[in-house]
Design an enzyme around this catalytic site. Structure first.
Site, PDB file in Angstrom:
ATOM      1  N   LEU A  33      -8.782  -4.678  -0.407  1.00  0.00           N
ATOM      2  CA  LEU A  33      -9.262  -3.687  -1.181  1.00  0.00           C
ATOM      3  C   LEU A  33     -10.178  -2.848  -0.835  1.00  0.00           C
ATOM      4  O   LEU A  33     -11.341  -3.150  -0.351  1.00  0.00           O
ATOM      5  CB  LEU A  33      -9.184  -4.541  -2.608  1.00  0.00           C
ATOM      6  CG  LEU A  33      -8.346  -5.540  -2.880  1.00  0.00           C
ATOM      7  CD1 LEU A  33      -8.562  -5.906  -4.511  1.00  0.00           C
ATOM      8  CD2 LEU A  33      -7.032  -4.701  -3.025  1.00  0.00           C
ATOM      9  N   GLY A  36     -10.362   2.879  -3.517  1.00  0.00           N
ATOM     10  CA  GLY A  36      -8.975   3.404  -3.975  1.00  0.00           C
ATOM     11  C   GLY A  36      -8.387   2.591  -5.086  1.00  0.00           C
ATOM     12  O   GLY A  36      -7.883   2.819  -6.282  1.00  0.00           O
ATOM     13  N   HIS A  37      -8.383   1.196  -4.370  1.00  0.00           N
ATOM     14  CA  HIS A  37      -7.879  -0.007  -5.488  1.00  0.00           C
ATOM     15  C   HIS A  37      -8.599  -0.188  -6.722  1.00  0.00           C
ATOM     16  O   HIS A  37      -8.206  -0.231  -7.733  1.00  0.00           O
ATOM     17  CB  HIS A  37      -7.757  -1.059  -4.915  1.00  0.00           C
ATOM     18  CG  HIS A  37      -6.877  -1.189  -3.473  1.00  0.00           C
ATOM     19  ND1 HIS A  37      -7.160  -1.166  -2.144  1.00  0.00           N
ATOM     20  CD2 HIS A  37      -5.322  -1.139  -3.438  1.00  0.00           C
ATOM     21  CE1 HIS A  37      -6.059  -1.126  -1.418  1.00  0.00           C
ATOM     22  NE2 HIS A  37      -5.094  -1.225  -2.030  1.00  0.00           N
ATOM     23  N   GLN A  61       8.543  -5.413   3.982  1.00  0.00           N
ATOM     24  CA  GLN A  61       8.380  -3.809   4.043  1.00  0.00           C
ATOM     25  C   GLN A  61       7.687  -3.478   5.504  1.00  0.00           C
ATOM     26  O   GLN A  61       7.506  -2.372   5.831  1.00  0.00           O
ATOM     27  CB  GLN A  61       7.636  -3.106   2.983  1.00  0.00           C
ATOM     28  CG  GLN A  61       5.893  -3.654   2.986  1.00  0.00           C
ATOM     29  CD  GLN A  61       5.126  -3.175   1.701  1.00  0.00           C
ATOM     30  OE1 GLN A  61       5.344  -3.738   0.847  1.00  0.00           O
ATOM     31  NE2 GLN A  61       4.473  -2.183   2.000  1.00  0.00           N
ATOM     32  N   GLY A 148      -1.814   4.213  -5.954  1.00  0.00           N
ATOM     33  CA  GLY A 148      -2.293   5.617  -5.551  1.00  0.00           C
ATOM     34  C   GLY A 148      -1.398   6.761  -5.016  1.00  0.00           C
ATOM     35  O   GLY A 148      -0.498   6.134  -4.280  1.00  0.00           O
ATOM     36  N   GLU A 149      -1.777   7.748  -4.974  1.00  0.00           N
ATOM     37  CA  GLU A 149      -1.034   8.995  -4.480  1.00  0.00           C
ATOM     38  C   GLU A 149      -1.189   9.041  -3.143  1.00  0.00           C
ATOM     39  O   GLU A 149      -0.857   9.969  -2.525  1.00  0.00           O
ATOM     40  CB  GLU A 149      -1.294  10.274  -5.260  1.00  0.00           C
ATOM     41  CG  GLU A 149      -0.845  10.112  -6.620  1.00  0.00           C
ATOM     42  CD  GLU A 149      -1.091  11.315  -7.612  1.00  0.00           C
ATOM     43  OE1 GLU A 149      -1.452  12.202  -7.021  1.00  0.00           O
ATOM     44  OE2 GLU A 149      -0.474  11.274  -8.521  1.00  0.00           O
ATOM     45  N   ASP A 151       0.064   7.103  -1.211  1.00  0.00           N
ATOM     46  CA  ASP A 151       1.235   6.742  -0.866  1.00  0.00           C
ATOM     47  C   ASP A 151       2.162   7.363  -1.764  1.00  0.00           C
ATOM     48  O   ASP A 151       2.991   6.929  -2.617  1.00  0.00           O
ATOM     49  CB  ASP A 151       1.712   5.146  -0.872  1.00  0.00           C
ATOM     50  CG  ASP A 151       0.853   4.714   0.214  1.00  0.00           C
ATOM     51  OD1 ASP A 151       0.934   4.691   1.404  1.00  0.00           O
ATOM     52  OD2 ASP A 151      -0.342   4.063  -0.180  1.00  0.00           O
ATOM     53  N   GLN A 154       5.876   6.508  -1.832  1.00  0.00           N
ATOM     54  CA  GLN A 154       6.173   5.278  -2.573  1.00  0.00           C
ATOM     55  C   GLN A 154       5.976   5.470  -4.066  1.00  0.00           C
ATOM     56  O   GLN A 154       6.854   4.680  -4.652  1.00  0.00           O
ATOM     57  CB  GLN A 154       5.187   4.383  -1.767  1.00  0.00           C
ATOM     58  CG  GLN A 154       4.949   2.970  -2.789  1.00  0.00           C
ATOM     59  CD  GLN A 154       3.884   2.186  -2.072  1.00  0.00           C
ATOM     60  OE1 GLN A 154       4.170   1.603  -1.242  1.00  0.00           O
ATOM     61  NE2 GLN A 154       2.685   2.045  -2.579  1.00  0.00           N
ATOM     62  N   SER A 186      -8.044   3.825   2.964  1.00  0.00           N
ATOM     63  CA  SER A 186      -6.771   3.065   3.185  1.00  0.00           C
ATOM     64  C   SER A 186      -7.258   1.706   4.056  1.00  0.00           C
ATOM     65  O   SER A 186      -8.149   1.664   4.666  1.00  0.00           O
ATOM     66  CB  SER A 186      -5.989   3.837   4.279  1.00  0.00           C
ATOM     67  OG  SER A 186      -4.915   2.945   4.902  1.00  0.00           O
TER      68      SER A 186
HETATM   69  O1  PAF Z   1       1.108   0.225  -1.458  1.00  0.00           O
HETATM   70  C1  PAF Z   1       1.106  -1.099  -1.279  1.00  0.00           C
HETATM   71  O2  PAF Z   1      -0.099  -1.605  -0.824  1.00  0.00           O
HETATM   72  C2  PAF Z   1       2.340  -1.919  -1.186  1.00  0.00           C
HETATM   73  O3  PAF Z   1       3.565  -1.065  -0.549  1.00  0.00           O
HETATM   74  C3  PAF Z   1       2.649  -2.356  -2.433  1.00  0.00           C
HETATM   75  C4  PAF Z   1       3.272  -1.092  -3.453  1.00  0.00           C
HETATM   76  C5  PAF Z   1       1.748  -3.081  -2.907  1.00  0.00           C
HETATM   77  C6  PAF Z   1       4.108  -3.091  -2.295  1.00  0.00           C
HETATM   78  O4  PAF Z   1       3.934  -3.950  -1.433  1.00  0.00           O
END
Ligand code: PAF
Length: 281
Positions: A33, A36-37, A61, A148-149, A151, A154, A186
């Site tokens: 983390l 951003g988190h 993923q 977070g934007e 991504d 996503q 990131s």
């Molecule tokens: O953005 C991320 O960290 C991941 O893609 C997520 C949304 C936690 C899914 O594993």
């Protein structure tokens, strides 16, 4: 220290109990983390009395050639950050089988939003993201979830999924948190060598130069995208994509406006970095 649950059934129970006290906010992460988190957790606190953070490096993923095995991990540091930011509890599955039990075979397939940009470069990536996030929404039944934007694609895909499948969780996107020199925070920045790190600002410089050209009146998307690519290439990055897209459906634009977003992905050595921003921000 912030409480941690390691089993899915304990996470479900903790969320159930928390929802008695009011809304529950969820911050799904893959750990390692950063600020951003932290900003997502703090934003969650403003929306709900309970904020649950999940930490799970989701294998579905990652493609076989990607960085699953070397993805950075630091559970102790993560728990400290969760505590500092005000998380109520953390779900860090003790093993992947807490999420993908033996016999698991059902996946969530996203639609056209997952076709361009990272979806085109990383086949199956968003299918894995949607599947794990759908599971986390089902386990937690969270009222809101924050993403977070950085991504941005996503975020749009997950918001669409939650609406399409009536998952009952409101999906909220939060602004990118940047280093003082503009690099988007990131977990993968940890891969950059001391020599590469200063050159990683090329993504932010690329955004700034495209915005500047847009402000001066340039409206040809091809010219703006070429400028973005050149800025990245001049810093020695290998461009994966540099594309202007509308901020809702991610379609190419004929005539960009201030809400049009520039999406960038580029390799610096082995590290793939992404960034995006609206032209008019
Ligand atoms: O953005 C991320 O960290 C991941 O893609 C997520 C949304 C936690 C899914 O594993």
């Amino acid at each position: 220290m912030v409480p941690v649950v390691r089993a899915s059934r304990d996470f479900r129970r903790a969320c159930q109990e928390a929802r008695v006290d009011g809304p529950l906010a969820l911050v799904p992460t893959m750990g390692f983390l950063h600020d951003g988190h932290g900003s997502l957790i703090r934003a969650g606190r403003n929306l709900a009395p309970t904020v649950a953070v999940t930490i799970f490096v989701n294998p579905t993923q990652f493609a076989p050639n990607e960085d699953l095995s070397r993805y950075p991990r630091d559970l102790e540091g993560d728990l400290r950050r969760c505590e500092e930011a005000g998380a109520s509890f953390v779900f860090a599955p003790g093993s992947p089988s807490e999420i993908y039990a033996p016999g698991f075979q059902t996946f969530v397939e996203p639609g056209p939003l997952a076709a361009p940009l990272c979806g085109g470069r990383r086949p199956g990536h968003f299918r894995g993201v949607c599947t794990v996030v759908a599971k986390l929404f089902a386990l937690s039944r969270a009222d809101v979830a924050l993403f977070g934007e950085k991504d941005y694609q996503q975020f749009l895909i997950i918001r669409r999924m939650a609406a399409d499948l009536d998952l009952g969780t409101e999906v909220i996107g939060r602004p990118i948190v940047r280093e003082p020199d503009g690099l988007a925070r990131s977990s993968r920045n940890a891969y950059l060598s001391p020599e590469e790190r200063p050159r990683a600002t090329a993504l932010w410089k690329s955004i700034l130069s495209v915005r500047e050209r847009f402000r001066s009146g340039e409206r040809d998307p091809a010219a703006l995208e070429a400028l973005a690519r050149d800025t990245l290439a001049r810093a020695g990055l290998r461009v994966d994509y540099a594309e202007l897209r509308d901020p809702n459906e991610l379609q190419p634009v004929a005539s960009p406006d201030p809400s049009t977003r520039l999406f960038l992905a580029a390799f610096l050595g082995k590290t793939r970095l992404i960034d995006n921003a609206a032209l008019g921000e």
